[in-house]
Write an enzyme that holds these catalytic residues in place. Structure first.
Site, PDB file in Angstrom:
ATOM      1  N   ARG A  35       8.412  16.618  -9.026  1.00 14.99           N
ATOM      2  CA  ARG A  35       8.629  17.513  -7.889  1.00 14.99           C
ATOM      3  C   ARG A  35       9.597  18.657  -8.217  1.00 14.99           C
ATOM      4  NH1 ARG A  35       8.567  13.004  -3.042  1.00 14.99           N
ATOM      5  NH2 ARG A  35       6.315  13.154  -2.728  1.00 14.99           N
ATOM      6  N   LYS A 197      -8.393   0.696   3.900  1.00 16.14           N
ATOM      7  CA  LYS A 197      -8.889   0.486   5.270  1.00 16.14           C
ATOM      8  C   LYS A 197      -9.617   1.675   5.858  1.00 16.14           C
ATOM      9  CE  LYS A 197      -5.558  -2.885   6.819  1.00 16.14           C
ATOM     10  NZ  LYS A 197      -4.400  -3.113   7.682  1.00 16.14           N
ATOM     11  N   GLY A 353      -1.631   9.904  -1.498  1.00 16.40           N
ATOM     12  CA  GLY A 353      -0.935   8.746  -2.056  1.00 16.40           C
ATOM     13  C   GLY A 353      -1.498   8.077  -3.290  1.00 16.40           C
ATOM     14  N   GLY A 376       0.932  12.403   2.962  1.00 13.25           N
ATOM     15  CA  GLY A 376       0.675  12.542   4.403  1.00 13.25           C
ATOM     16  C   GLY A 376       0.190  13.934   4.759  1.00 13.25           C
TER      17      GLY A 376
HETATM   18  P1  AMP Z   1      -4.989   3.745   0.606  1.00 15.69           P
HETATM   19  O1  AMP Z   1      -3.496   3.862   0.662  1.00 15.69           O
HETATM   20  O2  AMP Z   1      -5.645   3.551   1.908  1.00 15.69           O
HETATM   21  O3  AMP Z   1      -5.603   4.855  -0.227  1.00 15.69           O
HETATM   22  O4  AMP Z   1      -5.280   2.374  -0.123  1.00 15.69           O
HETATM   23  C1  AMP Z   1      -4.938   2.152  -1.452  1.00 15.69           C
HETATM   24  C2  AMP Z   1      -4.944   0.686  -1.695  1.00 15.69           C
HETATM   25  O5  AMP Z   1      -6.246   0.177  -1.482  1.00 15.69           O
HETATM   26  C3  AMP Z   1      -4.571   0.324  -3.109  1.00 15.69           C
HETATM   27  O6  AMP Z   1      -3.339  -0.331  -3.083  1.00 15.69           O
HETATM   28  C4  AMP Z   1      -5.684  -0.610  -3.549  1.00 15.69           C
HETATM   29  O7  AMP Z   1      -5.213  -1.746  -4.194  1.00 15.69           O
HETATM   30  C5  AMP Z   1      -6.358  -0.984  -2.248  1.00 15.69           C
HETATM   31  N1  AMP Z   1      -7.752  -1.407  -2.443  1.00 15.69           N
HETATM   32  C6  AMP Z   1      -8.734  -0.723  -3.018  1.00 15.69           C
HETATM   33  N2  AMP Z   1      -9.860  -1.467  -3.079  1.00 15.69           N
HETATM   34  C7  AMP Z   1      -9.593  -2.663  -2.514  1.00 15.69           C
HETATM   35  C8  AMP Z   1     -10.344  -3.844  -2.283  1.00 15.69           C
HETATM   36  N3  AMP Z   1     -11.615  -3.936  -2.663  1.00 15.69           N
HETATM   37  N4  AMP Z   1      -9.733  -4.880  -1.682  1.00 15.69           N
HETATM   38  C9  AMP Z   1      -8.433  -4.764  -1.315  1.00 15.69           C
HETATM   39  N5  AMP Z   1      -7.672  -3.671  -1.501  1.00 15.69           N
HETATM   40  C10 AMP Z   1      -8.235  -2.627  -2.086  1.00 15.69           C
END
Ligand code: AMP
Length: 395
Positions: A35, A197, A353, A376
């Site tokens: 940064r 999610k 992220g 964010g």
């Molecule tokens: P996000 O912050 O929503 O982009 O989510 C990132 C996180 O999603 C990472 O820590 C990954 O480990 C998790 N992730 C990706 N694929 C899977 C999966 N099939 N099952 C559980 N967690 C997952």
């Protein structure tokens, strides 16, 4: 859009909102100076024009004045990266700060103490912002990471500078990159949305459907979509309360002529562990006791084809649990596909992220067109929101 090039900073004091919210170890040493590096071009432009820089930033989330969050800890790193001495004042407003700013000569840099030592900063307090504004002639916002916050130093302060305000070069690049993906994109346009999610990405998905030709849905989100369509997902991560929403997204995509690509096979594990037993299996046939933790080889081949057929690519979120070596292959393969498409002329933006962490970890940083610095802020931009920090400069 007003940028640095619209100004000559000779004999001017620029007050620059930078994002020096860098990670420190227990000895208060900077463990990742990205940064600070990112702010360098803006600072150098002001100095080379013959002006001076007053730098302001937050560091962490202090409750009042806490020494462990003092920006004093990063002075040496800034000096090394920028290549000149940095003066420091242990407050960001008030007599001391004003005196230090007044004394500043052309070619010099002054770093203010952590903005968040005053609660007025995050409250967006107008009087506090006015006090900050006394420390410079021209306001530059170069902190994309906080551009989605209406804080005193990121947004409110801009009103005290009339026309004397602009985007720094980092923030300008962020805005241009997002614009290149969402509004001025070369077709076909692809968004790869992964991560854990559906619920955290839903607004992004809905906004992006109007902008893209292809959508790859990956990572943990896969299973909500598969289950919604009648597949068996075993113990995979799945949001049962979002099944209808998943079907609705698929319907919207169809109506908007967006081709949606979801994994056809996965690497399933019998525990959420790097040492778990694994099998490659049809994504709709995952037995109880097993969970999909990465995309399988047929999915990756399909994704590779889609990626390489597109001219504009947005990537947000990993394809699997990339933090575990045995489930990182999908994310690495996707990175390779995007790197290859970029080499062949596509524009690729990685943001938000965890995909940024993955890109850095696996060395794709220089192989994509742009890696965003704001998690964010990037997500909110992709959701179609105008960020307050950006709007304040445009006003
Ligand atoms: P996000 O912050 O929503 O982009 O989510 C990132 C996180 O999603 C990472 O820590 C990954 O480990 C998790 N992730 C990706 N694929 C899977 C999966 N099939 N099952 C559980 N967690 C997952």
């Amino acid at each position: 859009m007003k940028t640095l090039n619209d100004f000559n900073f000779a004999d001017k004091k620029a007050i620059i909102r930078v994002d020096f919210n860098v990670p420190l170890n227990e000895n208060f040493e900077v463990t990742d100076a990205t940064r600070i590096q990112a702010a360098k071009p803006t600072i150098i432009k002001v100095l080379e024009d013959g002006g001076s820089c007053v730098l302001m930033s937050h560091l962490g989330r202090p409750k009042g004045k806490e020494d462990k969050f003092s920006l004093r800890h990063i002075i040496e790193d800034i000096e090394k990266i920028i290549g000149c001495e940095v003066r420091f004042v242990d407050d960001c407003v008030g007599e001391k700060a004003e005196e230090a700013a007044n004394k500043l000569e052309n070619g010099e840099i002054l770093l203010l103490e952590n903005l968040r030592f005053h609660e007025e900063e995050t409250k967006g307090d107008v009087a506090f912002a006015e006090q900050l504004s006394k420390l410079g002639d021209i306001y530059i916002n170069d902190a994309f990471g906080t551009a989605h916050r209406a804080h005193a130093s990121t947004t409110i302060i801009a009103q005290f500078f009339g026309k004397n305000k602009c985007f720094g070069s980092l923030l300008a690049r962020e805005i241009e990159s997002i614009d290149k993906v969402l509004n001025n994109s070369e077709k076909p346009v692809l968004a790869v949305l992964g991560g854990a999610k559906v619920s955290s990405k839903i607004t992004v998905i809905e906004n992006i459907l109007d902008k893209v030709d292809h959508l790859i849905i990956g990572g943990g989100m896969t299973f909500t979509f598969i289950k919604a369509q009648g597949g068996k997902v075993g113990n995979s991560i799945c949001e049962d309360d979002k099944l209808d929403l998943a079907l609705d997204i698929l319907k919207q995509a169809k109506n908007k002529n967006v081709q949606v690509h979801i994994a056809v096979d996965v690497i399933a594990a019998d525990a959420f562990s790097n040492d778990a037993n694994t099998q490659v299996i049809d994504v709709t046939q995952i037995p109880d006791g097993w969970q999909g933790l990465d995309a399988g080889p047929n999915s990756l081949a399909k994704f590779d084809e889609v990626v390489n057929s597109c001219k504009t690519i947005l990537w947000n979120g990993p394809l699997g649990v990339f933090e575990m070596e045995n489930f990182a292959k999908g994310t690495i393969a996707l990175g390779n596909s995007i790197a290859n498409a970029t080499k062949n002329g596509a524009f690729s933006l990685v943001g938000g992220g965890d995909s940024v962490a993955a890109v850095k970890q696996f060395g794709f940083e220089d192989k994509v067109s742009y890696v965003s610095t704001g998690g964010g802020a990037m997500l909110e931009s992709l959701e179609g929101k105008t960020l307050p920090g950006i709007e304040a400069i445009l006003k």
